[in-house]
Design a protein around this motif. Structure first.
Motif, PDB file in Angstrom:
ATOM      1  N   ARG A  10       8.617   4.296   8.041  1.00 49.22           N
ATOM      2  CA  ARG A  10       9.716   3.367   8.325  1.00 49.22           C
ATOM      3  C   ARG A  10      11.062   4.033   8.051  1.00 49.22           C
ATOM      4  O   ARG A  10      11.509   4.092   6.915  1.00 49.22           O
ATOM      5  CB  ARG A  10       9.554   2.095   7.484  1.00 49.22           C
ATOM      6  CG  ARG A  10       8.273   1.364   7.818  1.00 49.22           C
ATOM      7  CD  ARG A  10       8.104   0.029   7.093  1.00 49.22           C
ATOM      8  NE  ARG A  10       7.059  -0.744   7.757  1.00 49.22           N
ATOM      9  CZ  ARG A  10       6.702  -1.975   7.427  1.00 49.22           C
ATOM     10  NH1 ARG A  10       7.316  -2.594   6.448  1.00 49.22           N
ATOM     11  NH2 ARG A  10       5.758  -2.597   8.101  1.00 49.22           N
ATOM     12  N   ARG A  46       4.861   4.530   3.664  1.00 45.18           N
ATOM     13  CA  ARG A  46       4.127   3.472   2.970  1.00 45.18           C
ATOM     14  C   ARG A  46       2.634   3.656   3.238  1.00 45.18           C
ATOM     15  O   ARG A  46       2.212   3.681   4.404  1.00 45.18           O
ATOM     16  CB  ARG A  46       4.596   2.116   3.508  1.00 45.18           C
ATOM     17  CG  ARG A  46       3.714   0.959   3.107  1.00 45.18           C
ATOM     18  CD  ARG A  46       4.094  -0.323   3.842  1.00 45.18           C
ATOM     19  NE  ARG A  46       3.120  -1.375   3.546  1.00 45.18           N
ATOM     20  CZ  ARG A  46       3.026  -2.515   4.195  1.00 45.18           C
ATOM     21  NH1 ARG A  46       3.875  -2.791   5.173  1.00 45.18           N
ATOM     22  NH2 ARG A  46       2.104  -3.400   3.879  1.00 45.18           N
ATOM     23  N   ASP A  57       5.696  -2.330   1.300  1.00 46.01           N
ATOM     24  CA  ASP A  57       5.971  -3.558   2.057  1.00 46.01           C
ATOM     25  C   ASP A  57       7.269  -4.188   1.559  1.00 46.01           C
ATOM     26  O   ASP A  57       8.161  -4.526   2.335  1.00 46.01           O
ATOM     27  CB  ASP A  57       4.794  -4.533   1.884  1.00 46.01           C
ATOM     28  CG  ASP A  57       5.043  -5.843   2.609  1.00 46.01           C
ATOM     29  OD1 ASP A  57       5.495  -5.801   3.763  1.00 46.01           O
ATOM     30  OD2 ASP A  57       4.805  -6.909   2.011  1.00 46.01           O
ATOM     31  N   ASP A  87      11.400  -4.156   3.416  1.00 49.33           N
ATOM     32  CA  ASP A  87      12.189  -5.353   3.764  1.00 49.33           C
ATOM     33  C   ASP A  87      13.549  -5.270   3.066  1.00 49.33           C
ATOM     34  O   ASP A  87      14.584  -5.579   3.654  1.00 49.33           O
ATOM     35  CB  ASP A  87      11.480  -6.647   3.326  1.00 49.33           C
ATOM     36  CG  ASP A  87      10.673  -7.285   4.451  1.00 49.33           C
ATOM     37  OD1 ASP A  87      10.121  -6.527   5.278  1.00 49.33           O
ATOM     38  OD2 ASP A  87      10.596  -8.527   4.501  1.00 49.33           O
TER      39      ASP A  87
HETATM   40 MG    MG Z   1       6.328  -6.545   5.397  1.00 48.37          MG
END
Ligand code: MG
Ligand code: IPM
Length: 351
Positions: free
Chosen positions: A108, A136, A246, A250
């Protein structure tokens, strides 16, 4: 001419809205760069449950395995979120496709775009030079450990376990990425409390000598959550376990001004999967207001992965240009915005 087979899984909520724009853009580059894509749609998530009772039908798995890459929209529906007793859930489809395709690394990238600095809740000077990427771990840890309840349902547990091999294979990708970037790797863990984190730390420490050009530091996840806001430009490559990744991604998405801008690639030993990091945003489904740029950028990452570099770069540049010109959806500028389809049309026209 090479034909690339792309499995397309629009999924739920705004998934179909944003996927349609990415396909539109891919069709535009197909013409311009003399490529050939074959798109085949499959079911996943709540729509798959509605049609087949299964969040990931076998046909979808077979379709993905027979493709060169998978492009996914989003998965999730509120009707399941509010039902703790639901036996099947849309998210099971997503977790199962990741596991079945062996997609152990979720990549990401997060960079702050100067013209959108004002969209971010952070002060402008903190956003200068923010360009990081999170690796991740995606098929292990607490997401996939044994889970359950005691007999009367008053106690619940979720096991978190990791093997050296699971840690090594993603750490290797993260080290290699750091080597090609600013040569800095941060392992985020909770080694002051968790045994799995201590194994992560031991394993990454042992790998350090093989990458003498990369500087490694080790950071507890609570501290990393703070530093991402206080000094985000500190980071280059972050590698971390499934749930920490996770949560932190965000958080990191807020730096860019909108979660609607962040794409991701999930890779492993076989076919890879590309998706926006945002969810299905059901309130916006079908309203032509969703931001399609994350999915369009996910398509660009897919082209890189397929070694179609020129077209991938063209898509990234086109999105940059659109952002610079203020051609953005309502999440980015509520005073002056274009629709989902207009955003897709624009990128397709300049790509
Ligand atoms: Mg997520
Ligand atoms: C993500 C999502 C998923 C996850 C959900 C939808 C299961 O939040 O891709 O980050 O937790 O991995």
């Amino acid at each position: 001419m090479n034909t690339y087979k792309i499995a397309v899984l629009p999924g739920d909520g705004i998934g179909p809205d944003v996927i349609a724009q990415a396909i539109k853009v891919l069709k535009a580059v197909e013409k311009k760069y003399e490529l050939k894509f074959e798109f085949n749609e499959g079911l996943i998530g709540a729509v798959a449950i509605d049609k087949t009772g299964n969040p990931l039908p076998d046909e979808t798995i077979a379709l993905c395995q027979a493709s060169d890459a998978v492009l996914l929209g989003a998965v999730g529906h509120p009707r399941f979120d509010n039902d703790p007793n639901a036996k099947v859930r849309p998210e099971q489809g997503l977790l199962k496709i990741r596991k079945t395709l062996g997609l152990y690394a979720n990549i990401r990238p997060v960079s702050a775009f100067p013209l959108l600095f004002n969209q971010s809740p952070l002060k402008n000077h903190l956003l200068e030079g923010v360009d990081l990427v999170v690796y991740r771990e995606l098929t292990g840890g607490i997401y996939f450990g044994e889970k359950g309840r005691n007999q009367d349902g008053t106690v619940a547990f979720d096991n978190c376990s990791y093997s050296v091999e699971e840690i090594q294979r993603i750490a290797k990708l993260a080290f290699e990425s750091a080597r090609n970037r600013k040569k800095k790797l941060t392992l985020v863990d909770k080694a002051n409390v968790l045994e799995t984190s201590r194994l992560w730390r031991d394993t990454v420490k042992k790998m350090e000598p093989s990458y003498p050009d990369v500087t490694v530091d080790y950071m507890f996840v609570d501290n990393a959550a703070m530093k991402l806001i206080q000094w985000p430009a500190y980071f280059d490559v972050i590698v971390t376990e499934n749930m920490f990744g996770d949560i932190l991604t965000d958080e990191a998405s807020v730096l860019t001004g909108s979660i609607g801008l962040l794409p991701s690639a999930s890779v492993g030993s076989g076919v890879a999967l590309f998706e926006p990091i945002h969810g299905s945003y059901p309130q916006a489904a079908g309203k032509n207001i969703a931001n399609p740029y994350a999915t369009i950028l996910a398509a660009a990452m897919m082209l890189d992965y397929l070694n179609i570099y020129e077209a991938g770069i063209a898509i990234k540049n086109a999105v940059d240009k659109a952002l610079a010109e203020g051609k953005v959806t309502i999440d980015i500028n509520p005073d002056k915005y274009i629709s989902t389809t207009e955003a897709g049309d624009y990128i397709a026209s300049i790509v």
